[in-house]
Design an enzyme around this catalytic site. Structure first.
Site, PDB file in Angstrom:
ATOM      1  N   ARG A 168       2.813   4.006  -3.779  1.00 24.05           N
ATOM      2  CA  ARG A 168       2.321   3.315  -4.975  1.00 24.05           C
ATOM      3  C   ARG A 168       1.759   4.328  -5.974  1.00 24.05           C
ATOM      4  NH1 ARG A 168      -2.100  -1.602  -5.172  1.00 24.05           N
ATOM      5  NH2 ARG A 168      -3.435  -0.090  -4.082  1.00 24.05           N
ATOM      6  N   ASP A 448     -11.710  -1.217  -2.330  1.00 24.30           N
ATOM      7  CA  ASP A 448     -11.092  -0.249  -3.225  1.00 24.30           C
ATOM      8  C   ASP A 448     -11.450  -0.629  -4.655  1.00 24.30           C
ATOM      9  OD1 ASP A 448      -9.436  -2.357  -3.934  1.00 24.30           O
ATOM     10  OD2 ASP A 448      -7.614  -1.492  -3.096  1.00 24.30           O
TER      11      ASP A 448
END
EC number: 2.3.3.9
Length: 533
Positions: A168, A448
């Site tokens: 990603r 996150d």
């Protein structure tokens, strides 16, 4: 090539320290390639970012998203996406995490079908983190990666059977401040994508795999079209057959859920799935409708996949993916093992079990976990509920999901404890990120940037809309600062003054305060924080 390289060398400027030059990554050929990507695609990327700002103006005026009239034919016609590679047909359990060396080894060895190596929300984008990450992935693709933990006297290396690797890159909104081309910062998306595919495409194909990516935070099908032009150019540049590069798109913005067919269509030669990025999706819902008092979101703990707007989005992703012949991957289980508390650990894992059972029952083809200990739990549930490699053949055309379903406000209350928790998580995560750690274990969850975004955007929304808490008090500036100072003090008392200072908590507190009390909403907390890295 020589003349082109001479031009490139003059145009590209590295702003990192000389001892962080990474000659194995920044070869002459890689410099030429990244420069070409920048010059061909950066101007259009900037236009797309301006279009996001323009769309936000309409949301601020109370105009809600709709299924677009100009793409009705795309939604209603019968077409399917391209072929799915063999090593991506079964994705029942996917593990995610940052691109540090030990994490990559453990994730690839975890028993999950795939591993998403993340340059985005779980990686703090220091130059060293990003470039070490590229080196780590080269070693992982070459199957030479190893790691020795001197403190634990333990070594790590790859098993014979490992997960399929997906990468990603950073979202379209993030720049790479350490790298200038023609005097301008380069897109973080292009750097992460470009370096990985450039250095690894040959060996990936030799390994009977390919360059596979997760694309984050798309807000419009034109952004998917931009990615297609980047990917097609890359395949031509590297002399790859069309469709070699495969992508899964994270549906983590409220606007993207109104354009699922369109996003798939724009990427149809390359796309193999959509993923329900649930935490960013909640953040996007808050962000896009932030000035509309009808869309105040209650305490974060009260919003989950059973909330009507989240359930509608998940079911729509499944339906549209299966109609187009691609995977619909479920959301993240952020729980991590709770040591020395069997009762709490059992309760946490029971939540994971319930969540994953709902996903496989609804029709998802796979799911995400944040910790290796959750792989077996998720796999057992999907093995039982999905005996085939995926459920793409089950179309679920009967589902009728409306525009109103996708934006139905969640029901719940706003509590003082919810305000305090958002302050606490916001500060703890920001301090971690500023210290170079993008994934932080907080309150038995792996947090996150997405969950930190929920925390600070909720505080902004509640404060700007002067909400009334469950205790009857209005959340105004005075009350907010009273709670914030109290939470800051608790953290400092727990850490001690030296650790509090050394680990950048004073800066984290200032940043959070600026984000929350600023009358102008800041789109992503990572943008103002990036200057401090």
């Amino acid at each position: 090539m020589k003349n082109q390289l001479e031009i490139t060398e003059t145009a590209m400027e590295f702003l990192a320290e000389k001892n962080l030059s990474y000659p194995k990554i920044w070869t002459e050929e890689a410099i030429v390639f990244i420069t070409d990507l920048h010059r061909k695609f950066e101007s259009q990327r900037k236009i797309l970012m301006l279009q996001r700002d323009q769309k936000q103006v309409t949301f601020d005026q109370g105009i809600m998203p709709t299924f677009q009239a100009e793409t009705k034919a795309v939604r209603e016609s019968n077409w399917v996406a391209g072929e799915i590679p063999k090593d991506l047909l079964d994705r029942r359990v996917e593990i995610t995490g940052p691109v540090d060396r030990k994490m990559i080894i453990n994730a690839l060895n975890s028993g999950a079908k795939t591993f998403m190596a993340d340059f985005e929300d779980s990686t703090s984008p220091t130059w060293q983190n990003l470039m070490d990450g590229q080196l780590n992935l080269i070693d992982a693709v070459n199957k030479t990666i190893s790691y020795t933990d001197l403190a634990k006297h333990k070594s790590y290396q790859l098993n014979e059977k490992i997960a399929t690797l997906i990468v990603r890159p950073r979202g379209l909104h993030l720049p790479e401040k350490h790298l200038l081309i023609d005097g301008n910062e380069v897109s973080g998306s292009l750097v992460d994508f470009g370096l990985y595919v450039f250095h690894n495409h040959k060996r990936l194909l030799e390994n009977n795999s390919g360059p596979y990516f997760y694309i984050p935070k798309l807000e419009h099908y034109l952004e998917a079209r931009w990615w297609t032009t980047v990917i097609d150019f890359t395949e031509d540049y590297l002399k790859l057959e069309r469709g070699t590069i495969k992508v899964t798109v994270l549906i983590e913005t409220i606007t993207a859920s109104f354009q699922l067919d369109e996003i798939i269509y724009e990427l149809k030669e390359h796309i193999v799935g959509l993923n329900c990025g649930r935490w960013d999706y909640i953040f996007s819902y808050i962000k896009k409708f932030r000035k509309n008092p009808k869309f105040i979101v209650p305490d974060r703990d009260q919003v989950n996949m059973t909330s009507p707007f989240m359930n509608a989005y998940s079911n729509l992703v499944i339906q549209r993916c299966h109609k187009r012949g691609i995977h619909a991957i479920g959301g993240m289980a952020a729980q991590i093992p709770i040591k020395n508390n069997e009762e709490a650990n059992a309760a946490a894992f029971a939540k994971v079990k319930t969540d994953k059972e709902r996903e496989v029952r609804n029709g998802h083809d796979g799911t995400w976990v944040a910790h290796p200990d959750l792989v077996a739990i998720a796999k057992e549930i999907f093995d039982k509920g999905m005996p085939t490699p995926n459920q793409i053949h089950i179309k679920r055309e009967y589902r009728k999901i409306t525009e109103e379903d996708l934006i139905e406000p969640p029901i719940g209350i706003i509590t003082e404890n919810g305000v305090r928790k958002n302050i606490n998580v916001g500060v703890l995560y920001l301090a971690s990120w500023l210290n170079g750690q993008g994934a932080a274990a907080l309150h038995n969850l792996m947090e996150d940037a997405a969950t930190a975004e929920i925390s600070r955007s909720q505080l902004w929304q509640w404060l700007q809309n002067k909400v009334v808490l469950d205790n009857g008090r209005n959340l105004d500036l005075t009350y907010y600062h009273e709670l914030a100072l109290d939470e800051f003090k608790k953290i400092k008392d727990e850490l001690g003054e030296e650790n509090h200072e050394k680990r950048q908590f004073p800066l984290a507190e200032k940043v959070l305060d600026r984000l929350v009390v600023n009358p102008d909403f800041v789109d992503f907390l990572t943008i103002p924080c990036y200057k401090y890295l």
